[in-house]
Design a protein around this motif. Structure first.
Motif, short mmCIF file in Angstrom:
data_model
loop_
_atom_site.label_atom_id
_atom_site.label_comp_id
_atom_site.label_asym_id
_atom_site.label_seq_id
_atom_site.Cartn_x
_atom_site.Cartn_y
_atom_site.Cartn_z
N GLN A 25 49.43 43.54 23.03
CA GLN A 25 48.53 43.63 24.17
C GLN A 25 48.39 42.31 24.92
O GLN A 25 47.82 42.27 26.00
N LEU A 26 48.88 41.24 24.33
CA LEU A 26 48.72 39.92 24.94
C LEU A 26 49.94 39.62 25.81
O LEU A 26 50.83 38.87 25.43
N ARG A 27 49.93 40.21 27.00
CA ARG A 27 51.08 40.08 27.90
C ARG A 27 51.01 38.85 28.78
O ARG A 27 52.01 38.46 29.39
N ASP A 28 49.84 38.23 28.89
CA ASP A 28 49.71 37.10 29.81
C ASP A 28 49.87 35.75 29.13
O ASP A 28 49.68 34.71 29.76
N PHE A 29 50.23 35.75 27.83
CA PHE A 29 50.43 34.48 27.15
C PHE A 29 51.79 33.91 27.54
O PHE A 29 52.79 34.62 27.53
N PRO A 30 51.85 32.63 27.91
CA PRO A 30 53.11 32.07 28.43
C PRO A 30 54.19 31.98 27.37
O PRO A 30 53.93 31.75 26.20
N ARG A 31 55.43 32.16 27.82
CA ARG A 31 56.56 31.89 26.95
C ARG A 31 56.74 30.38 26.83
O ARG A 31 56.67 29.66 27.83
N LEU A 32 57.01 29.92 25.63
CA LEU A 32 57.17 28.50 25.37
C LEU A 32 58.56 28.23 24.81
O LEU A 32 59.09 29.03 24.04
N THR A 33 59.13 27.11 25.18
CA THR A 33 60.41 26.71 24.62
C THR A 33 60.17 25.80 23.42
O THR A 33 59.09 25.23 23.25
N LEU A 34 61.20 25.67 22.59
CA LEU A 34 61.09 24.76 21.45
C LEU A 34 60.90 23.33 21.92
O LEU A 34 60.20 22.54 21.27
N GLU A 35 61.50 22.98 23.04
CA GLU A 35 61.32 21.64 23.58
C GLU A 35 59.86 21.39 23.96
O GLU A 35 59.30 20.32 23.69
N TYR A 36 59.24 22.38 24.61
CA TYR A 36 57.82 22.25 24.97
C TYR A 36 56.96 22.10 23.72
O TYR A 36 56.05 21.27 23.67
N LEU A 37 57.25 22.90 22.69
CA LEU A 37 56.48 22.82 21.45
C LEU A 37 56.64 21.46 20.77
O LEU A 37 55.68 20.90 20.25
N ARG A 38 57.85 20.94 20.78
CA ARG A 38 58.07 19.62 20.17
C ARG A 38 57.33 18.53 20.93
O ARG A 38 56.78 17.61 20.33
N ASP A 39 57.30 18.64 22.26
CA ASP A 39 56.56 17.65 23.05
C ASP A 39 55.06 17.76 22.79
O ASP A 39 54.36 16.75 22.69
N LEU A 40 54.56 18.99 22.70
CA LEU A 40 53.13 19.20 22.51
C LEU A 40 52.68 18.74 21.13
O LEU A 40 51.58 18.19 20.98
N THR A 41 53.52 18.96 20.12
CA THR A 41 53.15 18.63 18.75
C THR A 41 53.60 17.23 18.34
O THR A 41 53.38 16.82 17.20
N ILE A 42 54.23 16.51 19.25
CA ILE A 42 54.69 15.14 19.01
C ILE A 42 55.68 15.10 17.85
O ILE A 42 55.44 14.46 16.81
N GLY B 15 54.18 32.29 21.65
CA GLY B 15 54.90 31.80 22.82
C GLY B 15 56.41 31.78 22.67
O GLY B 15 57.12 31.74 23.69
N TYR B 16 56.90 31.83 21.42
CA TYR B 16 58.35 31.72 21.23
C TYR B 16 58.92 32.82 20.34
O TYR B 16 59.73 33.63 20.77
N ALA B 17 58.50 32.87 19.07
CA ALA B 17 59.18 33.68 18.07
C ALA B 17 59.16 35.17 18.39
O ALA B 17 60.16 35.87 18.18
N ARG B 18 58.05 35.69 18.89
CA ARG B 18 57.96 37.14 19.10
C ARG B 18 58.87 37.61 20.24
O ARG B 18 59.07 38.82 20.40
N HIS B 19 59.40 36.67 21.03
CA HIS B 19 60.31 37.03 22.11
C HIS B 19 61.78 36.91 21.70
O HIS B 19 62.66 37.21 22.49
N GLN B 20 62.02 36.46 20.46
CA GLN B 20 63.38 36.27 19.99
C GLN B 20 63.86 37.51 19.25
O GLN B 20 63.09 38.14 18.51
#
Length: 214
Positions: free
Chosen positions: A71-88, A187-192
């Protein structure tokens, strides 16, 4: 814990040994400007934490609507690069698979359960068990930029803020493993098409040792 008061000394000794004998550790794109930026960000107030505490969101369950991840259709898709930047870095991202697997097994369900604010989009809560203390459950709050989940080219900031009730979850630089795991999954795994999780065969054998083969 007789050595608890000496942890600082042990840390300094370990650091000295690493500095003396370990090869030089280089981080790509790391420089003085990035270090100053991270230091400035570390002094910022965690606005999601502030809102959660002021509005007592951990306790007022009536303001939440129970959803499943479909039901959560408005959550943004995230790339692994974005996640690595966000999590340092990559450490927390590598842990995400095992944290999500643990949540699925604890909840005994295939659907990823979460809550959304009753009268507001773009703010969710996920509750997960601690991996180290069975009786402890953490609450994760994430504020995100509402967008079409299929739009991976939107350049606006995807995640506005996050907060977890675990001991290291109130940070503004990087994220705790609980927050990372939720961001990674939604943001990532459920779209793979195929995501491999760590094998649980050894864990199942230990938990049900009476049924192990002779």
């Amino acid at each position: 814990m007789p050595h608890l008061h000496h942890l600082g000394e042990f840390y300094n000794i370990a650091g000295a040994i690493i500095n003396r004998y370990h090869p030089l550790v280089l981080m790509e794109e790391a420089n003085a400007g990035l270090a100053r930026e991270l230091l400035d960000k570390s002094r910022e107030v965690n606005i999601v934490q502030a809102r959660v505490e002021v509005e007592r969101m951990c306790y007022r369950n009536a303001q939440w609507i129970h959803l499943h991840e479909g039901q959560l259709r408005d959550f943004p898709r995230l790339t692994l690069e974005y996640l690595r930047d966000l999590t340092i870095g990559t450490f927390q991202v590598r842990l995400a698979r095992s944290y999500i697997q643990d949540k699925m097994q604890r909840d005994a369900q295939e659907e990823f359960q979460l809550d959304s604010l009753f009268d507001e989009q773009g703010f969710i809560r996920v509750r997960v068990f601690s991996r180290f203390r069975n009786a402890t459950k953490h609450q994760i709050f994430i504020a995100y930029n509402i967008r079409d989940a299929d739009n991976i080219d939107d350049e606006r900031e995807a995640i506005f803020g996050y907060y977890c009730t675990c001991k290291s979850g109130a940070r503004t630089v990087g994220t705790c493993a609980h927050v990372t795991s939720v961001l990674w999954y939604l943001g990532y795994a459920r779209h793979q098409p195929n995501v491999r999780y760590p094998s649980s065969s050894l864990l199942n054998t230990i938990l049900d040792a009476a049924q192990r083969p002779p």
